[in-house]
Each structure stands twice: as structure tokens, then as C-alpha cells.
Motif scaffolding. Structure first.
Motif, PDB file in Angstrom:
ATOM      1  N   UNK A 215       0.880  -1.174   0.000  1.00  0.00           N
ATOM      2  CA  UNK A 215       0.000   0.000   0.000  1.00  0.00           C
ATOM      3  C   UNK A 215       0.913   1.218   0.000  1.00  0.00           C
ATOM      4  N   UNK A 216       0.700   2.122  -0.951  1.00  0.00           N
ATOM      5  CA  UNK A 216       1.592   3.266  -1.121  1.00  0.00           C
ATOM      6  C   UNK A 216       1.438   4.344  -0.053  1.00  0.00           C
TER       7      UNK A 216
ATOM      8  N   UNK B 128      -5.495   9.364   2.378  1.00  0.00           N
ATOM      9  CA  UNK B 128      -6.478   8.667   3.185  1.00  0.00           C
ATOM     10  C   UNK B 128      -5.922   8.039   4.451  1.00  0.00           C
ATOM     11  N   UNK B 129      -6.585   6.975   4.869  1.00  0.00           N
ATOM     12  CA  UNK B 129      -6.240   6.288   6.110  1.00  0.00           C
ATOM     13  C   UNK B 129      -4.795   5.784   6.086  1.00  0.00           C
TER      14      UNK B 129
ATOM     15  N   UNK C 252       1.987   8.693   8.498  1.00  0.00           N
ATOM     16  CA  UNK C 252       2.385   9.912   9.210  1.00  0.00           C
ATOM     17  C   UNK C 252       2.583   9.598  10.689  1.00  0.00           C
ATOM     18  N   UNK C 253       1.649   8.852  11.281  1.00  0.00           N
ATOM     19  CA  UNK C 253       1.770   8.495  12.706  1.00  0.00           C
ATOM     20  C   UNK C 253       3.015   7.649  12.972  1.00  0.00           C
TER      21      UNK C 253
ATOM     22  N   UNK D 216       3.264  15.161   7.289  1.00  0.00           N
ATOM     23  CA  UNK D 216       1.829  15.465   7.292  1.00  0.00           C
ATOM     24  C   UNK D 216       1.302  15.901   5.926  1.00  0.00           C
ATOM     25  N   UNK D 217       1.962  16.827   5.263  1.00  0.00           N
ATOM     26  CA  UNK D 217       1.467  17.372   4.008  1.00  0.00           C
ATOM     27  C   UNK D 217       2.197  16.810   2.799  1.00  0.00           C
ATOM     28  N   UNK D 218       2.804  15.656   2.949  1.00  0.00           N
ATOM     29  CA  UNK D 218       3.582  15.072   1.875  1.00  0.00           C
ATOM     30  C   UNK D 218       2.687  14.482   0.801  1.00  0.00           C
ATOM     31  N   UNK D 219       3.076  14.653  -0.448  1.00  0.00           N
ATOM     32  CA  UNK D 219       2.370  14.038  -1.566  1.00  0.00           C
ATOM     33  C   UNK D 219       3.106  12.813  -2.068  1.00  0.00           C
ATOM     34  N   UNK D 220       4.176  12.395  -1.374  1.00  0.00           N
ATOM     35  CA  UNK D 220       4.987  11.257  -1.793  1.00  0.00           C
ATOM     36  C   UNK D 220       4.269   9.957  -1.590  1.00  0.00           C
TER      37      UNK D 220
END
Length: 64
Positions: free
Chosen positions: A41-42, A46-47, A53-54, A60-64
Motif C-alpha cells: 500500500x503506497x 487517506x487512512x 504519518x503516525x 503530514x502534508x507530503x504528496x509522496x
């Protein structure tokens, strides 16, 4: 800066934690967390992204 999966695994091992216990403490499915860690899962949104992130794998705002 985000951690690598290897860094995260080493951190958990040092602290004596498991990913299963981490997932259960937060109400996540351990299998789903495992799929994020192994790359099936990339976790770009979403979840899955929230979990990454956790874990410290993504910012938090990464698009990677």
C-alpha cells in the motif's frame, strides 16, 4: 524528515514494541499496517497516509 522502514523497525526493536501492538493501541488493523510497511500500500492519501504519518514514514502534508 521522514524515517525509512528500516529505521522504524530498528526503533521498534530497540523499544521492545511490535507493530501489532502499535496498531491495536490505535485501533488499526495490524494487517493493514503491515501492508503499508512492506510497500503493498503506497500510503499517499487517506487512512493509509494517516498511519504512515503516525509511524513517521511520511510528513503530514507530503504528496509522496
Amino acid at each position: 524528515m521522514a524515517k525509512t522502514v528500516e529505521q522504524l523497525k530498528a526503533e521498534f526493536a530497540t523499544e521492545g514494541k511490535t507493530f501489532v501492538s502499535w496498531a491495536n493501541e490505535r485501533g488499526y488493523d495490524p494487517t493493514y499496517v503491515s501492508r503499508i510497511l512492506n510497500g503493498s500500500i503506497q500510503a499517499n492519501y487517506g487512512k493509509a497516509h494517516k498511519i504512515a504519518v503516525e509511524l513517521g514514514l511520511k510528513q503530514e502534508n507530503s504528496d509522496d
